[in-house]
Motif scaffolding. Structure first.
Motif, short mmCIF file in Angstrom:
data_model
loop_
_atom_site.label_atom_id
_atom_site.label_comp_id
_atom_site.label_asym_id
_atom_site.label_seq_id
_atom_site.Cartn_x
_atom_site.Cartn_y
_atom_site.Cartn_z
N THR A 136 63.33 47.37 73.04
CA THR A 136 61.96 47.87 73.15
C THR A 136 61.77 48.64 74.45
O THR A 136 61.10 49.68 74.48
CB THR A 136 60.94 46.71 73.08
OG1 THR A 136 61.06 46.05 71.83
CG2 THR A 136 59.52 47.21 73.24
N ALA A 137 62.35 48.13 75.53
CA ALA A 137 62.24 48.81 76.82
C ALA A 137 62.82 50.22 76.74
O ALA A 137 62.29 51.16 77.35
CB ALA A 137 62.96 48.00 77.90
N PHE A 138 63.91 50.38 75.97
CA PHE A 138 64.50 51.70 75.80
C PHE A 138 63.63 52.61 74.95
O PHE A 138 63.30 53.73 75.34
CB PHE A 138 65.89 51.56 75.18
CG PHE A 138 66.55 52.86 74.82
CD1 PHE A 138 66.74 53.85 75.77
CD2 PHE A 138 67.01 53.10 73.53
CE1 PHE A 138 67.35 55.06 75.45
CE2 PHE A 138 67.62 54.29 73.20
CZ PHE A 138 67.79 55.27 74.15
N LEU A 139 63.20 52.10 73.79
CA LEU A 139 62.43 52.94 72.87
C LEU A 139 61.08 53.34 73.45
O LEU A 139 60.55 54.42 73.13
CB LEU A 139 62.25 52.22 71.53
CG LEU A 139 63.54 51.99 70.71
CD1 LEU A 139 63.23 51.27 69.41
CD2 LEU A 139 64.23 53.33 70.43
N ASN A 140 60.51 52.49 74.29
CA ASN A 140 59.23 52.83 74.90
C ASN A 140 59.32 54.05 75.82
O ASN A 140 58.30 54.68 76.12
CB ASN A 140 58.68 51.64 75.69
CG ASN A 140 58.11 50.56 74.79
OD1 ASN A 140 57.84 50.81 73.60
ND2 ASN A 140 57.92 49.36 75.32
N MET A 141 60.53 54.36 76.27
CA MET A 141 60.72 55.53 77.14
C MET A 141 60.82 56.83 76.34
O MET A 141 60.69 57.91 76.90
CB MET A 141 62.01 55.36 77.97
CG MET A 141 62.01 54.18 78.91
SD MET A 141 60.99 54.49 80.36
CE MET A 141 61.37 53.01 81.34
N LEU A 142 61.07 56.72 75.03
CA LEU A 142 61.44 57.90 74.25
C LEU A 142 60.27 58.47 73.46
O LEU A 142 60.27 58.46 72.23
CB LEU A 142 62.59 57.56 73.29
CG LEU A 142 63.90 57.09 73.94
CD1 LEU A 142 64.93 56.77 72.88
CD2 LEU A 142 64.43 58.15 74.88
N SER A 143 59.30 58.98 74.13
CA SER A 143 58.14 59.54 73.42
C SER A 143 58.51 60.81 72.66
O SER A 143 57.89 61.12 71.63
CB SER A 143 57.02 59.84 74.42
OG SER A 143 57.46 60.75 75.41
N SER A 144 59.51 61.55 73.10
CA SER A 144 59.83 62.85 72.48
C SER A 144 60.49 62.71 71.11
O SER A 144 60.45 63.66 70.31
CB SER A 144 60.73 63.67 73.40
OG SER A 144 62.01 63.08 73.52
N VAL A 145 61.09 61.58 70.81
CA VAL A 145 61.81 61.43 69.54
C VAL A 145 61.42 60.15 68.80
O VAL A 145 62.14 59.70 67.92
CB VAL A 145 63.35 61.45 69.76
CG1 VAL A 145 63.81 62.81 70.23
CG2 VAL A 145 63.78 60.38 70.76
N ARG A 146 60.31 59.57 69.16
CA ARG A 146 59.94 58.27 68.59
C ARG A 146 59.84 58.32 67.07
O ARG A 146 60.15 57.34 66.39
CB ARG A 146 58.61 57.82 69.20
CG ARG A 146 58.31 56.34 68.99
CD ARG A 146 57.19 55.88 69.92
NE ARG A 146 57.63 55.88 71.30
CZ ARG A 146 56.80 55.92 72.34
NH1 ARG A 146 55.49 55.99 72.15
NH2 ARG A 146 57.27 55.91 73.57
N ALA A 147 59.43 59.45 66.54
CA ALA A 147 59.27 59.56 65.08
C ALA A 147 60.61 59.46 64.35
O ALA A 147 60.64 59.14 63.15
CB ALA A 147 58.60 60.88 64.73
N GLY A 176 71.69 58.69 72.79
CA GLY A 176 70.57 57.82 72.43
C GLY A 176 70.96 56.79 71.40
O GLY A 176 70.61 55.60 71.51
N LYS A 177 71.71 57.21 70.37
CA LYS A 177 72.15 56.27 69.33
C LYS A 177 73.07 55.20 69.91
O LYS A 177 72.95 54.01 69.57
CB LYS A 177 72.87 57.02 68.22
CG LYS A 177 73.25 56.13 67.03
CD LYS A 177 73.92 56.92 65.93
CE LYS A 177 74.13 56.07 64.69
NZ LYS A 177 74.83 54.80 64.94
N SER A 178 73.99 55.59 70.78
CA SER A 178 74.93 54.63 71.38
C SER A 178 74.19 53.58 72.21
O SER A 178 74.53 52.39 72.18
CB SER A 178 75.96 55.36 72.24
OG SER A 178 76.74 56.24 71.47
N ILE A 179 73.19 54.02 72.96
CA ILE A 179 72.42 53.09 73.79
C ILE A 179 71.65 52.11 72.91
O ILE A 179 71.68 50.89 73.14
CB ILE A 179 71.47 53.85 74.73
CG1 ILE A 179 72.29 54.60 75.79
CG2 ILE A 179 70.49 52.89 75.41
CD1 ILE A 179 71.46 55.49 76.71
N LEU A 180 70.97 52.62 71.87
CA LEU A 180 70.21 51.74 70.99
C LEU A 180 71.12 50.74 70.28
O LEU A 180 70.81 49.55 70.19
CB LEU A 180 69.42 52.56 69.97
CG LEU A 180 68.57 51.74 68.99
CD1 LEU A 180 67.56 50.87 69.73
CD2 LEU A 180 67.85 52.65 68.00
#
Length: 374
Positions: free
Chosen positions: A100-111, A84-88
């Motif tokens: 934003t398109a990537f982070l919008n998919m990540l509801s489980s770790v958004r915090a 996840g870190k490498s992709i971001l």
């Protein structure tokens, strides 16, 4: 760049030696829908080769490319965190729309994603925040499948997944890869027998799922030409014999050759000449810098492991190391005590085993053991 012999990462095509055919082959296979397993000993330049491939126009203008090194990971959650870190990190320079398109998919770790004053995100998750790594992995693959460009994902030191305590990791990753039509994958690894087991065994999930590419050392003559040319561009000269002996000494392993060439270039003044007499001092210059680290490492090893490590170094290419002859020649009390020491040294990546030939993994450490260790 003042010193053309780069020792830390990929600095562009002008500082990259050869690999023309390998680059063309990898690009052709990836852009035609193939997944790859790229195998070679560590420090042969696998990761820099992939960065070189991903920097070519045919890739960088059409694909999102991600490289994640999982060598230090201990679990699936650890791997998901690195992925996840490498992709971001790769998407951030491409603009808000991309990340934003990537982070919008990540509801489980958004915090666990934080933003600075400029609104730029950073991946600050601790492993404890990844409550369910399978869910987060599912979200990451959902992003890859739905990204607005096709994706190329390289997972470096892939054999590390065999050390995870998690169950069915191979099967889980294989399933995600199989159904992710918008991405192709490179599984890069340095432990040939482990990588071979993952991808060549009919009983394993990844069987026949990739094209296996074995990376060999750069051709000696190409590396000689590369070194001589870079010296000439800086108004310096170097004897071919220097590069030839360096290549033979380190068996064509790119990392070690580049480290020594970096020092030789640094020590050769403008209009100066680098001769064969300069080679050994350059090698010792590097080894001496790291000597305190090597001393600490040897001190921390149990006596039996230290003894076997020294014996393997002294033999250079050690064979039949569990035989009575090996133990007797090196003053080891019993051949049986070698077995447990060898297993521990292999687990610590301090030695390698290639078809029954054992060597010290770090070639500079190997030199230090033979020349300086008591």
């Amino acid at each position: 760049m003042e010193n053309p012999f780069v020792t830390n990462g990929y600095a562009g095509p002008e500082y990259f030696c050869d690999r023309v055919q390998e680059t063309a082959d990898i690009i052709d296979m990836l852009t035609n829908g193939n997944n790859l397993a790229l195998i070679s000993p560590r420090r042969y330049g696998k990761t820099d080769l992939l960065r070189h491939c991903f920097a070519q126009d045919s890739i960088k203008t059409k694909y999102y490319t991600f490289i994640v090194d999982i060598y230090a990971t201990k679990s699936l959650a650890d791997m998901v965190n690195k992925l996840g870190k490498s992709i971001l990190d790769e998407l951030k320079p491409k603009g808000k729309r991309s990340w934003t398109a990537f982070l919008n998919m990540l509801s489980s770790v958004r915090a666990g994603v934080e933003y600075d004053m400029m609104g730029q995100p950073s991946w600050n998750l601790s492993l404890g925040q990844i409550k369910n790594p399978s869910n987060t992995l599912d979200e990451i693959f959902h992003y890859l499948q739905n990204a607005d460009r096709p994706c190329l994902v390289a997972i470096d030191e892939f054999q590390q997944i065999l050390k995870y305590d998690d169950t069915n990791v191979e099967a889980t990753l294989r399933t995600y890869m199989q159904y992710c039509s918008n991405a192709n994958f490179v599984f890069s690894g340095s432990r040939r027998h482990l990588m071979g087991g993952i991808f060549s065994s009919p009983s394993r999930p990844f069987y026949q799922s990739v094209t296996i590419v074995n990376l060999h050392p750069i051709v000696k003559q190409k590396y000689i030409e590369f070194c001589v040319s870079n010296f000439e561009k800086a108004n310096k000269t170097i004897d071919n014999e220097v590069v030839e002996q360096l290549y033979d000494r380190f068996e064509g392993a790119t990392f070690y050759m580049q480290k020594v060439m970096n020092v030789l270039f640094m020590k050769t003044k403008k209009k100066g000449h680098c001769a064969i007499s300069d080679l050994e001092p350059a090698i010792n210059y590097i080894v001496d810098f790291t000597a305190p680290t090597y001393e600490d490492l040897m001190y921390q090893l149990p006596d039996k492991q230290c003894q076997v490590l020294k014996a393997i170094s002294m033999d250079v290419n050690a064979k039949q190391i569990t035989s009575g002859d090996f133990a007797k020649r090196h003053g080891i009390i019993s051949a049986s005590s070698v077995n447990s020491a060898v297993k521990a040294l292999l687990d610590k990546d301090l030695i390698t085993n290639n078809k029954g030939v054992y060597q010290v993994y770090d070639k500079f450490f190997d030199i230090w053991i033979r020349n300086y260790s008591e």
